[in-house]
Enzyme design. Structure first.
Site, PDB file in Angstrom:
ATOM      1  N   HIS A   1       0.834  -1.199   0.000  1.00  0.00           N
ATOM      2  CA  HIS A   1       0.000   0.000   0.000  1.00  0.00           C
ATOM      3  C   HIS A   1       0.872   1.254   0.000  1.00  0.00           C
ATOM      4  O   HIS A   1       0.425   2.314  -0.455  1.00  0.00           O
ATOM      5  CB  HIS A   1      -0.909   0.024   1.227  1.00  0.00           C
ATOM      6  CG  HIS A   1      -2.010  -0.977   1.190  1.00  0.00           C
ATOM      7  ND1 HIS A   1      -1.866  -2.260   1.674  1.00  0.00           N
ATOM      8  CD2 HIS A   1      -3.276  -0.898   0.712  1.00  0.00           C
ATOM      9  CE1 HIS A   1      -3.001  -2.925   1.507  1.00  0.00           C
ATOM     10  NE2 HIS A   1      -3.869  -2.123   0.920  1.00  0.00           N
TER      11      HIS A   1
ATOM     12  N   ASP B   1      -4.532  -6.024  -8.050  1.00  0.00           N
ATOM     13  CA  ASP B   1      -4.798  -5.380  -6.773  1.00  0.00           C
ATOM     14  C   ASP B   1      -5.041  -3.902  -7.080  1.00  0.00           C
ATOM     15  O   ASP B   1      -4.853  -3.439  -8.209  1.00  0.00           O
ATOM     16  CB  ASP B   1      -3.599  -5.581  -5.836  1.00  0.00           C
ATOM     17  CG  ASP B   1      -3.981  -5.522  -4.354  1.00  0.00           C
ATOM     18  OD1 ASP B   1      -5.076  -5.010  -4.044  1.00  0.00           O
ATOM     19  OD2 ASP B   1      -3.185  -5.972  -3.515  1.00  0.00           O
TER      20      ASP B   1
END
Length: 333
Positions: free
Chosen positions: A182, A251
């Site tokens: 992230h 993702d």
């Protein structure tokens, strides 16, 4: 239909979102906590997504794993446990752990289907290592490939019984990442022989209908590009070594592991061989850029999508009974 899954901004579609989604015709949508209030609101939102798409089977995704990653939670819905509790039970009672995972997943699916959600981005098939980033380790099913695959299969079966399609993630494995994708781009230096451990659960469940890539550089396969953007990893590893022929989505392309604009990242992922791009944040300027750079979904991707969505059937099972069964089994440890 554009090969992208979009997020949206709030509890209901805005006028701008409604107009844009009708024009762009994305493959589907993904929901987060900002989109979730209660059952009535969430059902109305998913109904509006079906209406704007013109497809009763439009994919509506959510990340509902249990533990830290559950978008639907208290007080409206129960708090569910995460993967490590099933791994702990497997240490003492493997069959019970598999049954507990299946009941857990079926109850989860019933909860989702009730509000019109038909795809759950779960289970993780990542094999945990001693130094795996906490972003993954608190969610995994363990560090032994066979048990990860066994419980992953149980979760897929439970979701399907409850009327939901599961997404296996994060191909070809996130367990060796030492930093959170992230925020940073992980680089894995393991050998091809060592990475056999990581891909084993995905290979065992290669018949899964949907899968998700990882934003990780695997130096032995491609030193320059993370898996999501690597034609080598997608074609030779995910499609080749693993043998996965399901619908492959990225993702979230907004994660800081990837560089470039939203549109550049989206186009790069499709060029690498992914079927779908996951763009989660509902930022209109980024969604417009992505739509402008992507062509319509090719026939092979549409075939994979149709194959997956065709498996959704009437949900089965009693929610309270499934929760009680799960709790009874988890109480063994």
């Amino acid at each position: 239909m554009k090969p992208v899954i979009y997020g949206l901004s709030g509890l209901a579609l805005t006028d701008d979102e409604r107009v844009f989604f009708k024009d762009a015709d994305p493959c589907g949508y993904i929901l987060f906590k900002r989109n979730v209030q209660d059952r009535a609101q969430l059902r109305a939102l998913t109904d509006s997504l079906r209406e704007v798409s013109g497809r009763d089977d439009v994919p509506i995704l959510i990340d509902q794993e249990g533990g830290r990653v559950q978008r639907m939670g208290p007080p409206e819905w129960p708090d569910f446990p995460a993967g490590p509790v099933f791994d702990k039970l497997y240490d003492v009672a493997p069959v019970s752990a598999i049954e507990a995972a299946r009941a857990h997943a079926q109850a989860t699916a019933l909860m989702l289907a009730e509000v019109g959600i038909n795809v759950d981005c779960w289970p993780l098939l990542d094999v945990v290592q001693p130094d795996t980033t906490d972003a993954i380790s608190i969610r995994t099913l363990g560090g032994e490939p066979m048990r990860v695959a066994a419980m992953g299969r149980a979760i897929l079966d439970g979701l399907r019984a409850g009327g939901v399609v599961g997404v296996v993630k994060h191909m070809p494995g996130h367990g060796r990442a030492k930093v959170d994708s992230h925020h940073l781009l992980p680089t894995v230096t393991a050998s091809e022989a060592e990475l056999e451990v990581d891909i084993e659960p995905f290979r065992t469940l290669a018949d899964a209908l949907m899968g998700m890539t990882s934003h990780i550089v695997f130096e032995v396969w491609d030193k320059e590009r993370p898996a999501t953007l690597s034609p080598i990893v997608v074609d030779q590893v995910i499609r080749g070594k693993i043998g996965f022929d399901g619908l492959l989505m990225t993702d979230d392309i907004d994660m800081k592991a990837l560089s470039g604009t939203a549109g550049e990242k989206a186009a790069g992922a499709i060029a690498a061989g992914c079927d779908l791009v996951l763009d989660c944040w509902g930022r209109m300027d980024e969604m417009v850029e992505i739509a402008g750079l992507l062509n319509d979904m090719p026939a092979k991707s549409l075939e994979r999508l149709e194959r997956a969505m065709a498996t959704i059937a009437t949900p089965e099972g009693d929610f309270a009974e499934l929760i009680a069964k799960r709790e009874e089994l988890l109480a063994l440890v």
